[in-house]
Motif scaffolding. Structure first.
Motif, PDB file in Angstrom:
ATOM      1  N   ALA A  68       0.831  -1.205   0.000  1.00  0.00           N
ATOM      2  CA  ALA A  68       0.000   0.000   0.000  1.00  0.00           C
ATOM      3  C   ALA A  68       0.864   1.253   0.000  1.00  0.00           C
ATOM      4  N   ALA A  69       1.919   1.267   0.816  1.00  0.00           N
ATOM      5  CA  ALA A  69       2.806   2.422   0.860  1.00  0.00           C
ATOM      6  C   ALA A  69       3.514   2.614  -0.478  1.00  0.00           C
ATOM      7  N   ASP A  70       3.937   1.516  -1.081  1.00  0.00           N
ATOM      8  CA  ASP A  70       4.627   1.587  -2.374  1.00  0.00           C
ATOM      9  C   ASP A  70       3.700   2.148  -3.446  1.00  0.00           C
ATOM     10  N   LEU A  71       2.468   1.646  -3.505  1.00  0.00           N
ATOM     11  CA  LEU A  71       1.510   2.109  -4.503  1.00  0.00           C
ATOM     12  C   LEU A  71       1.146   3.565  -4.291  1.00  0.00           C
ATOM     13  N   ILE A  72       0.889   3.933  -3.053  1.00  0.00           N
ATOM     14  CA  ILE A  72       0.497   5.317  -2.757  1.00  0.00           C
ATOM     15  C   ILE A  72       1.646   6.274  -3.036  1.00  0.00           C
ATOM     16  N   GLY A  73       2.856   5.872  -2.674  1.00  0.00           N
ATOM     17  CA  GLY A  73       4.009   6.715  -2.963  1.00  0.00           C
ATOM     18  C   GLY A  73       4.190   6.950  -4.449  1.00  0.00           C
ATOM     19  N   THR A  74       3.949   5.921  -5.252  1.00  0.00           N
ATOM     20  CA  THR A  74       4.054   6.066  -6.701  1.00  0.00           C
ATOM     21  C   THR A  74       2.991   7.002  -7.244  1.00  0.00           C
ATOM     22  N   LEU A  75       1.761   6.853  -6.781  1.00  0.00           N
ATOM     23  CA  LEU A  75       0.661   7.681  -7.267  1.00  0.00           C
ATOM     24  C   LEU A  75       0.765   9.122  -6.782  1.00  0.00           C
ATOM     25  N   ALA A  76       1.317   9.318  -5.580  1.00  0.00           N
ATOM     26  CA  ALA A  76       1.393  10.659  -5.004  1.00  0.00           C
ATOM     27  C   ALA A  76       2.510  11.482  -5.612  1.00  0.00           C
ATOM     28  N   GLY A  77       3.566  10.846  -6.068  1.00  0.00           N
ATOM     29  CA  GLY A  77       4.691  11.599  -6.602  1.00  0.00           C
ATOM     30  C   GLY A  77       5.449  12.308  -5.494  1.00  0.00           C
ATOM     31  N   ALA A  78       6.016  13.458  -5.826  1.00  0.00           N
ATOM     32  CA  ALA A  78       6.862  14.172  -4.870  1.00  0.00           C
ATOM     33  C   ALA A  78       6.106  15.230  -4.075  1.00  0.00           C
ATOM     34  N   GLY A  79       4.829  15.403  -4.333  1.00  0.00           N
ATOM     35  CA  GLY A  79       4.084  16.468  -3.658  1.00  0.00           C
ATOM     36  C   GLY A  79       4.048  16.323  -2.158  1.00  0.00           C
ATOM     37  N   SER A  80       3.669  15.143  -1.688  1.00  0.00           N
ATOM     38  CA  SER A  80       3.675  14.832  -0.260  1.00  0.00           C
ATOM     39  C   SER A  80       4.410  13.504  -0.102  1.00  0.00           C
ATOM     40  N   PRO A  81       5.650  13.524   0.345  1.00  0.00           N
ATOM     41  CA  PRO A  81       6.417  12.280   0.450  1.00  0.00           C
ATOM     42  C   PRO A  81       5.695  11.240   1.296  1.00  0.00           C
ATOM     43  N   VAL A  82       5.722  10.008   0.832  1.00  0.00           N
ATOM     44  CA  VAL A  82       5.074   8.894   1.530  1.00  0.00           C
ATOM     45  C   VAL A  82       6.155   8.007   2.132  1.00  0.00           C
ATOM     46  N   THR A  83       6.051   7.749   3.425  1.00  0.00           N
ATOM     47  CA  THR A  83       7.040   6.946   4.141  1.00  0.00           C
ATOM     48  C   THR A  83       6.338   5.806   4.858  1.00  0.00           C
ATOM     49  N   ARG A  84       6.845   4.604   4.676  1.00  0.00           N
ATOM     50  CA  ARG A  84       6.324   3.485   5.439  1.00  0.00           C
ATOM     51  C   ARG A  84       7.122   3.345   6.719  1.00  0.00           C
ATOM     52  N   LEU A  85       6.430   3.234   7.845  1.00  0.00           N
ATOM     53  CA  LEU A  85       7.076   3.005   9.129  1.00  0.00           C
ATOM     54  C   LEU A  85       7.238   1.505   9.313  1.00  0.00           C
ATOM     55  N   ALA A  86       8.454   1.030   9.219  1.00  0.00           N
ATOM     56  CA  ALA A  86       8.711  -0.409   9.366  1.00  0.00           C
ATOM     57  C   ALA A  86       8.665  -0.789  10.839  1.00  0.00           C
ATOM     58  N   PRO A  87       8.070  -1.911  11.179  1.00  0.00           N
ATOM     59  CA  PRO A  87       7.996  -2.320  12.585  1.00  0.00           C
ATOM     60  C   PRO A  87       9.301  -2.949  13.052  1.00  0.00           C
ATOM     61  N   THR A  88       9.493  -2.933  14.348  1.00  0.00           N
ATOM     62  CA  THR A  88      10.585  -3.659  14.985  1.00  0.00           C
ATOM     63  C   THR A  88       9.973  -4.658  15.950  1.00  0.00           C
ATOM     64  N   GLY A  89      10.773  -5.621  16.388  1.00  0.00           N
ATOM     65  CA  GLY A  89      10.265  -6.627  17.313  1.00  0.00           C
ATOM     66  C   GLY A  89      11.018  -7.930  17.156  1.00  0.00           C
ATOM     67  N   VAL A  90      10.694  -8.864  18.024  1.00  0.00           N
ATOM     68  CA  VAL A  90      11.409 -10.140  18.034  1.00  0.00           C
ATOM     69  C   VAL A  90      10.721 -11.204  17.194  1.00  0.00           C
ATOM     70  N   ALA A  91       9.495 -10.943  16.727  1.00  0.00           N
ATOM     71  CA  ALA A  91       8.755 -11.925  15.937  1.00  0.00           C
ATOM     72  C   ALA A  91       7.659 -11.208  15.163  1.00  0.00           C
ATOM     73  N   PRO A  92       7.232 -11.781  14.004  1.00  0.00           N
ATOM     74  CA  PRO A  92       6.152 -11.160  13.227  1.00  0.00           C
ATOM     75  C   PRO A  92       4.780 -11.489  13.795  1.00  0.00           C
ATOM     76  N   ALA A  93       4.595 -11.211  15.065  1.00  0.00           N
ATOM     77  CA  ALA A  93       3.326 -11.501  15.745  1.00  0.00           C
ATOM     78  C   ALA A  93       2.721 -10.195  16.250  1.00  0.00           C
TER      79      ALA A  93
END
Length: 375
Positions: A68-93
């Motif tokens: 979703a972040a990748d698609l939105i960033g592509t569609l939005a262009g440079a007008g409003s930068p789109v950044t995905r906040l990557a999670p941290t943690g010890v497991a994908p739970a």
């Protein structure tokens, strides 16, 4: 090994589809319409923002949020930068993931939270952190979840995710076709209202119609010889897909395809955009993965000996042949190393429509490859 006979057996595919992947792909258009209705009922169409946000931040677990972040960033262009906040943690739970806002985030930014779960404590904490910073919060998640309560508590906008009854039958794959459109569509409607990108209701309707047409052409009842998705799945059996994309919209479609291949069928893939892909993957095609690299393959026992892994180029383009294009060079490079090439190009239409078509066909292909290779 791919069971090609299963590709032309709608009943067999349905029996093998324990996770509802084919249903999710076939119902993508309906999911877009339901999600758009949920967004409208949540009041997205009545919003009167003061202006476009300085930056858009997207948080959520798994591949769905990444795509979703990748698609939105592509569609939005440079007008409003789109950044995905990557999670941290010890497991994908759900209970182990944590998200943090960058230090520069403030009242002129927009935080979008998107998840098919809604029980992640880290996302609820993120919403509260954004509220303390004065950052506007909007979320797409299942109703009656801790995240829904947290967003209501910080006076944010909450849109219930569009679900189907079979979503609860098996754990949802993050790359499942239905998940992407259910989470993405309300975000597109919201960002259209804020001026970040252009996705008015009629454009979303055209996306749903295009997805329906792809489902008609690529559904399980359509034979392999006239089904682009089944054909691509059969071509990728026992191959290393090298996904090359050309055109702005094709980039996120190619990256999603590679991720879906890995998650759904266990098929590794590499992806790059033209023209840089020619230099980045030139040595790969000239190495042991090229079809011409194994001269003894001609004498292989086709019954007893499995085929060697060879590369196959998949070229995704979001514009017609003509003008400035690296496609001829890509074909020449692949064929000069005896590497077969598959090509997909959408019908003419708006950027959202062509992007949706590329995603839909490759989603079907990834699902067919997953079902037929596990039979």
């Amino acid at each position: 090994m791919l069971d090609e006979s299963l590709l032309d057996s709608p009943e067999g595919l349905a029996e093998a589809d324990h996770r509802g992947l084919l249903r999710g792909a076939a119902e993508a258009g309906a999911r877009v319409r339901t999600a758009a209705r949920h967004a409208a009922e949540a009041g997205v169409g009545d919003l009167k923002p003061d202006g476009r946000p300085r930056a858009v931040l997207i948080a959520g677990p798994g591949a769905a949020a990444t795509h979703a972040a990748d698609l939105i960033g592509t569609l939005a262009g440079a007008g409003s930068p789109v950044t995905r906040l990557a999670p941290t943690g010890v497991a994908p739970a759900a209970g182990a993931l944590r998200w943090e806002l960058p230090g520069w985030v403030g009242s002129v930014d927009l935080l979008l939270i998107t998840t098919p779960d809604g029980t992640e404590p880290g996302l609820s904490l993120l919403a509260e952190q954004a509220y303390r910073r004065g950052c506007t919060v909007a979320a797409v998640a299942p109703a009656r979840t801790p995240l829904a309560d947290a967003v209501a508590g910080v006076h944010g906008l909450f849109v219930p995710v569009a679900t189907a009854p079979y979503d609860q039958d098996e754990p949802l794959a993050a790359s499942a076709p239905g998940v992407l459109w259910a989470l993405l569509t309300p975000l597109l409607a919201l960002l259209d209202r804020t001026g970040v990108l252009a996705a008015p209701p009629d454009a979303l309707g055209k996306v749903a119609d295009r997805l329906d047409r792809v489902a008609e052409r690529c559904g399980p009842a359509i034979a392999t010889y006239s089904n682009a998705a089944k054909t691509l799945a059969a071509e990728l059996a026992d191959a290393l897909p090298i996904v090359w994309t050309e055109g702005v919209s094709a980039g996120p479609a190619g990256r999603r395809f590679a991720a879906a291949l890995a998650e759904l069928s266990g098929t590794p893939a590499v992806v790059a955009e033209l023209p840089e892909a020619l230099a980045a993957h030139g040595a790969l095609l000239a190495g042991p993965l090229a079809a011409s690299a194994d001269p003894d393959d001609f004498f292989r026992d086709r019954v007893e000996e499995p085929p060697a892994l060879h590369a196959r180029v998949v070229l995704l383009r979001d514009r017609p042949i003509g003008g400035l294009t690296a496609a001829p060079g890509a074909r020449d490079l692949a064929l000069s190393h005896d590497t077969p090439i598959s090509e997909l190009e959408p019908e003419a239409g708006g950027e959202l429509e062509t992007l949706a078509e590329l995603i839909a066909i490759t989603d079907f292909a990834a699902v067919y490859l997953a079902l037929a290779s596990r039979a």
